[in-house]
Design a protein around this motif. Sequence first.
Motif, PDB file in Angstrom:
ATOM      1  N   LEU A 118       0.960  -1.109   0.078  1.00 40.19           N
ATOM      2  CA  LEU A 118       0.026  -0.011   0.016  1.00 40.19           C
ATOM      3  C   LEU A 118       0.956   1.310   0.074  1.00 40.19           C
ATOM      4  CD1 LEU A 118      -0.304   1.411   3.064  1.00 40.19           C
ATOM      5  CD2 LEU A 118      -1.382  -0.719   3.574  1.00 40.19           C
ATOM      6  N   ILE A 119       0.281   2.257  -0.321  1.00 39.63           N
ATOM      7  CA  ILE A 119       0.867   3.532  -0.389  1.00 39.63           C
ATOM      8  C   ILE A 119       0.337   4.599   0.492  1.00 39.63           C
ATOM      9  CG2 ILE A 119       1.486   5.588  -1.889  1.00 39.63           C
ATOM     10  CD1 ILE A 119       3.265   3.329  -2.673  1.00 39.63           C
ATOM     11  N   LYS A 120       1.256   5.269   1.188  1.00 34.51           N
ATOM     12  CA  LYS A 120       0.640   6.432   2.166  1.00 34.51           C
ATOM     13  C   LYS A 120       0.878   7.622   1.325  1.00 34.51           C
ATOM     14  CE  LYS A 120      -0.309   9.343   5.577  1.00 34.51           C
ATOM     15  NZ  LYS A 120       0.779   9.678   6.498  1.00 34.51           N
ATOM     16  N   ILE A 121      -0.231   8.392   1.428  1.00 30.39           N
ATOM     17  CA  ILE A 121      -0.098   9.925   0.720  1.00 30.39           C
ATOM     18  C   ILE A 121      -0.209  11.032   1.602  1.00 30.39           C
ATOM     19  CG2 ILE A 121      -1.221  11.231  -0.878  1.00 30.39           C
ATOM     20  CD1 ILE A 121      -2.581   8.961  -2.285  1.00 30.39           C
ATOM     21  N   PRO A 122       0.796  11.847   1.727  1.00 29.74           N
ATOM     22  CA  PRO A 122       0.928  12.588   2.997  1.00 29.74           C
ATOM     23  C   PRO A 122       0.069  13.898   2.828  1.00 29.74           C
ATOM     24  CG  PRO A 122       2.733  12.846   1.247  1.00 29.74           C
ATOM     25  CD  PRO A 122       1.895  11.784   0.923  1.00 29.74           C
ATOM     26  N   SER A 123      -0.313  14.535   3.755  1.00 29.60           N
ATOM     27  CA  SER A 123      -1.473  15.426   3.860  1.00 29.60           C
ATOM     28  C   SER A 123      -1.039  16.688   2.676  1.00 29.60           C
ATOM     29  CB  SER A 123      -1.555  16.322   5.058  1.00 29.60           C
ATOM     30  OG  SER A 123      -2.131  15.442   6.070  1.00 29.60           O
ATOM     31  N   THR A 146      -5.411  13.755   5.534  1.00 27.64           N
ATOM     32  CA  THR A 146      -6.208  14.962   5.419  1.00 27.64           C
ATOM     33  C   THR A 146      -5.841  16.197   6.037  1.00 27.64           C
ATOM     34  OG1 THR A 146      -7.924  14.195   6.810  1.00 27.64           O
ATOM     35  CG2 THR A 146      -7.941  13.136   4.828  1.00 27.64           C
ATOM     36  N   GLY A 147      -4.703  16.197   6.634  1.00 24.23           N
ATOM     37  CA  GLY A 147      -4.258  17.751   7.393  1.00 24.23           C
ATOM     38  C   GLY A 147      -4.505  18.625   6.181  1.00 24.23           C
ATOM     39  N   MET A 148      -4.643  19.781   6.855  1.00 21.09           N
ATOM     40  CA  MET A 148      -4.951  21.022   6.188  1.00 21.09           C
ATOM     41  C   MET A 148      -5.980  21.093   5.352  1.00 21.09           C
ATOM     42  SD  MET A 148      -0.816  21.766   5.413  1.00 21.09           S
ATOM     43  CE  MET A 148      -0.619  20.312   4.626  1.00 21.09           C
ATOM     44  N   SER A 149      -6.779  20.151   5.369  1.00 19.28           N
ATOM     45  CA  SER A 149      -7.694  20.028   4.059  1.00 19.28           C
ATOM     46  C   SER A 149      -9.378  20.627   4.681  1.00 19.28           C
ATOM     47  CB  SER A 149      -7.830  18.941   3.320  1.00 19.28           C
ATOM     48  OG  SER A 149      -8.181  17.918   4.197  1.00 19.28           O
ATOM     49  N   LEU A 197      -7.049   9.370   6.959  1.00 16.16           N
ATOM     50  CA  LEU A 197      -6.576   9.503   8.150  1.00 16.16           C
ATOM     51  C   LEU A 197      -6.930  11.228   8.567  1.00 16.16           C
ATOM     52  CD1 LEU A 197      -2.923   8.238   8.626  1.00 16.16           C
ATOM     53  CD2 LEU A 197      -5.083   7.064   8.988  1.00 16.16           C
ATOM     54  N   HIS A 198      -7.274  11.499   9.730  1.00 16.59           N
ATOM     55  CA  HIS A 198      -7.565  12.585  10.081  1.00 16.59           C
ATOM     56  C   HIS A 198      -6.181  13.118  10.812  1.00 16.59           C
ATOM     57  CE1 HIS A 198      -9.042  16.337  12.074  1.00 16.59           C
ATOM     58  NE2 HIS A 198      -8.702  15.886  13.360  1.00 16.59           N
ATOM     59  N   CYS A 199      -5.801  14.440  10.618  1.00 17.68           N
ATOM     60  CA  CYS A 199      -4.584  14.749  11.026  1.00 17.68           C
ATOM     61  C   CYS A 199      -4.656  16.477  11.131  1.00 17.68           C
ATOM     62  CB  CYS A 199      -3.556  14.471   9.835  1.00 17.68           C
ATOM     63  SG  CYS A 199      -1.794  14.965   9.844  1.00 17.68           S
ATOM     64  N   THR A 200      -3.799  16.734  12.216  1.00 16.67           N
ATOM     65  CA  THR A 200      -3.551  18.029  12.138  1.00 16.67           C
ATOM     66  C   THR A 200      -2.070  18.576  11.846  1.00 16.67           C
ATOM     67  OG1 THR A 200      -5.057  18.474  13.943  1.00 16.67           O
ATOM     68  CG2 THR A 200      -3.520  20.394  13.576  1.00 16.67           C
ATOM     69  N   THR A 201      -1.789  19.339  10.893  1.00 17.96           N
ATOM     70  CA  THR A 201      -0.446  19.342  10.315  1.00 17.96           C
ATOM     71  C   THR A 201       0.404  20.609  10.855  1.00 17.96           C
ATOM     72  OG1 THR A 201      -1.215  18.520   8.016  1.00 17.96           O
ATOM     73  CG2 THR A 201       1.098  19.601   8.068  1.00 17.96           C
TER      74      THR A 201
END
Length: 359
Positions: A118-123, A146-149, A197-201
């Motif tokens: 699998l591939i991880k796509i960064p925010s 999904t950081g910053m989005s 993935l929810h994320c806060t960048t």
Amino acid sequence: MFSQKTFIIAEAGVNHNGSLELAKQLVDVAVQAGADAVKFQTFRAEKVVSSSAPKAAYQCRTTEENESQLEMLRKLELSEDQHSELITYCQQKGIQFLSTPFDEISVDLLVRKFDLPLIKIPSGEITNGPFLLFIARTGKPVILSTGMSTLGEVETALGVLAFGYTQPHTKPSLAAFQAAYASAEGQQALRQKVTLLHCTTEYPAPFEDVNLSAMDTLRAAFGLSVGYSDHTPGIAVPIAAVARGAVVIEKHFTLDRHLPGPDHRASLEPVELKQMVEAIRQVEQALGSGLKIPAASEKKKNTLVVRRSLVAACPIKKGEQFTRENIAAKRPGDGCSPMLFWDYIGKWAVKDYLPDEQI
């Protein structure tokens, strides 16, 4: 895509500082902590940033002051041979190797050369349509941060992925992405291949900016599995995310927070990473089935001890009428339930009862 067990990614990122030996030590730490995967970053600096690109504020605080972002990233690249050696090392240690690609050459390396699952796509790439499409057309499942989005930006990115998975030969366009996203085929591909993935960048991320409730929003809006990529200090928030239903947890770690480099300060040290994994596994056990029924330990050890039964409050003679004054509820709970108290009121005793004798 993931089992009921939370998939824990120990994010080594670039905390190897360009050293293969340091990278292997990070793998060892991830193994000892009990993580499911250890993740690095794959990129060619010149393909990612321009010569004039500034560094982020947190990077300026932790790297050389006069160094550009391009110069910083060049020092942190891992070569193809280093990737190969790391992948072999992970296989020997029994942990899954993952990496986040930042350019198409790196995607090809991870997919064509090493066949990563699998591939991880960064925010930062969630608005990079051509890159998202390139990844989707490999056919590999993805984890999308999904950081910053905004919710709309996430939907647009999912449209690109749906199109890439289902329309390998069609000319791309915004209208085609929207059509793919709205199609039954596109939705099925997303459910099968995409985890959000929810994320806060921010590094570290302030607790007040985490907004864990957005995990619920993502899940409800898109019907996809949702996890959490954490940048907060400590381990409390990823543990809370698991309790909130995260299927994936990603957390940066390092050998030593005082090492030079952009991400060490916002990373867990080895003992903390192990504590996080252990706590997550405990939370998984504690979540249970959701059925509100007595637990085995309750029934076996405590129900009879702490519940009550109907007993005689005073001596009661055979033929005497039961009243509110002569029956009571006392422990243990292996007799007649106090819920039947009103059924007994007004009836007649069929035998003599001593005080505290069960009715």
